[in-house]
Write a protein that holds these residues in place. Sequence first.
Motif, mmCIF file in Angstrom:
data_model
loop_
_atom_site.group_PDB
_atom_site.id
_atom_site.type_symbol
_atom_site.label_atom_id
_atom_site.label_comp_id
_atom_site.label_asym_id
_atom_site.label_seq_id
_atom_site.Cartn_x
_atom_site.Cartn_y
_atom_site.Cartn_z
ATOM 1 N N MET A 18 0.756 -1.121 -0.109
ATOM 2 C CA MET A 18 -0.190 0.042 0.113
ATOM 3 C C MET A 18 0.802 1.174 -0.037
ATOM 4 S SD MET A 18 -2.925 1.085 2.527
ATOM 5 C CE MET A 18 -4.333 0.148 1.466
ATOM 6 N N ASP A 19 0.606 2.177 -1.024
ATOM 7 C CA ASP A 19 1.517 3.554 -0.863
ATOM 8 C C ASP A 19 0.989 4.511 -0.201
ATOM 9 O OD1 ASP A 19 -0.855 4.679 -2.327
ATOM 10 O OD2 ASP A 19 0.272 4.332 -4.393
ATOM 11 N N ALA A 20 1.572 5.667 -0.141
ATOM 12 C CA ALA A 20 0.995 6.679 0.975
ATOM 13 C C ALA A 20 -0.327 7.217 0.477
ATOM 14 C CB ALA A 20 1.989 7.770 1.036
ATOM 15 N N SER A 21 -0.688 7.055 -0.549
ATOM 16 C CA SER A 21 -2.194 7.510 -0.835
ATOM 17 C C SER A 21 -3.426 6.481 -0.383
ATOM 18 C CB SER A 21 -2.382 7.771 -2.312
ATOM 19 O OG SER A 21 -2.115 6.707 -3.172
ATOM 20 N N GLY A 22 -2.986 5.390 -0.185
ATOM 21 C CA GLY A 22 -3.863 4.384 0.321
ATOM 22 C C GLY A 22 -4.455 3.472 -0.630
ATOM 23 N N THR A 23 -3.314 3.334 -1.939
ATOM 24 C CA THR A 23 -3.702 2.467 -2.904
ATOM 25 C C THR A 23 -2.928 1.116 -2.991
ATOM 26 O OG1 THR A 23 -4.075 4.482 -4.343
ATOM 27 C CG2 THR A 23 -3.665 2.407 -5.424
#
Length: 236
Positions: free
Chosen positions: A75-80
Motif C-alpha cells: 500500500m502506498d502513501a495515498s492508500g492505494t
Amino acid sequence: MLETCRIADVDPTQTKRHRLYNAFAKEQNQRQDSIRILGFIRKAMKPERFARFPERFEPMRAHLNRALAFAGLAMDASGTLAAVEQARTLSEAQRRAQELRADLTTRGVHPDVLRFCREELLADNYFHAVMEAVKSVADKLRARTGLIDDGAALVDRALTGDPPMLAINPLKTESEKSEQKGFANLLRGTFGMFRNTTAHEARINWPMTKDDAEDLFSLVSLIHRRLDAAHMPPRV
C-alpha cells in the motif's frame, strides 16, 4: 466497516483482533477470493481516516506492508494497493521496508530527499519514491525564490534570465553561464521524466530496479546540494 464491505461479523463477542480474523477467515473460505477483504483494507487505510492523528498512519502502513508482502501487495502513501514481488520469508518482508533507505543513508543522500520520500520508501515503490524526491526539488526552488510555479515553468523563472533569480555560480565567464544553462536543462529533464504524471500516466507503475532508484536519488541529491549553495544575484 465490516458491514460496509459486506463481510459478516461472525463473532462480535470477541476482541477486535479475533473478530476481524474470524470474519476474514469465513469470508475467504466461503468466497475463495480476497476481493472484500482487500476492500476492507482500502477503507481502513484511507489517509483521510487519519486526519486527526496523522502520526499513526505511517507506522500502521509499514506493519501492514510487511504482511501484504507475502501476498505480493503493498500500500502506498495515498492508500492505494499495488502489486509487488512476493516475499517468501519474514526477513525479506522486513528488508523491503528498510534496505533502500539504509542504502541511501550510506550513500550520503541529501536529507531533504529522504524527508520527502520517506512514506514512499516504506512502501518500497521505487518509481513513486523517486517521483516524491523530485517534488522536493520543486519545493526547494519555491522556498528559495517565493515563486508558486511548478515543473518547467518554475525552472525557467528561477534559473534562467539575466540575471536568474538563483545562480549556482558567479556567472562571470561563458563557462559559468553555460553551466547555469545546463543545470536548468537538467532540472527540466528531471521534472519532465518524473514530475509530469499526466504525460507518464501509463508508466506510473513502470518496473524500476533498486539500483536505478538509488542512482536517481543520488542525482536528485546533487541537485539539492547545488541549490543549497546557490545565491540570488542582485537585480537591477
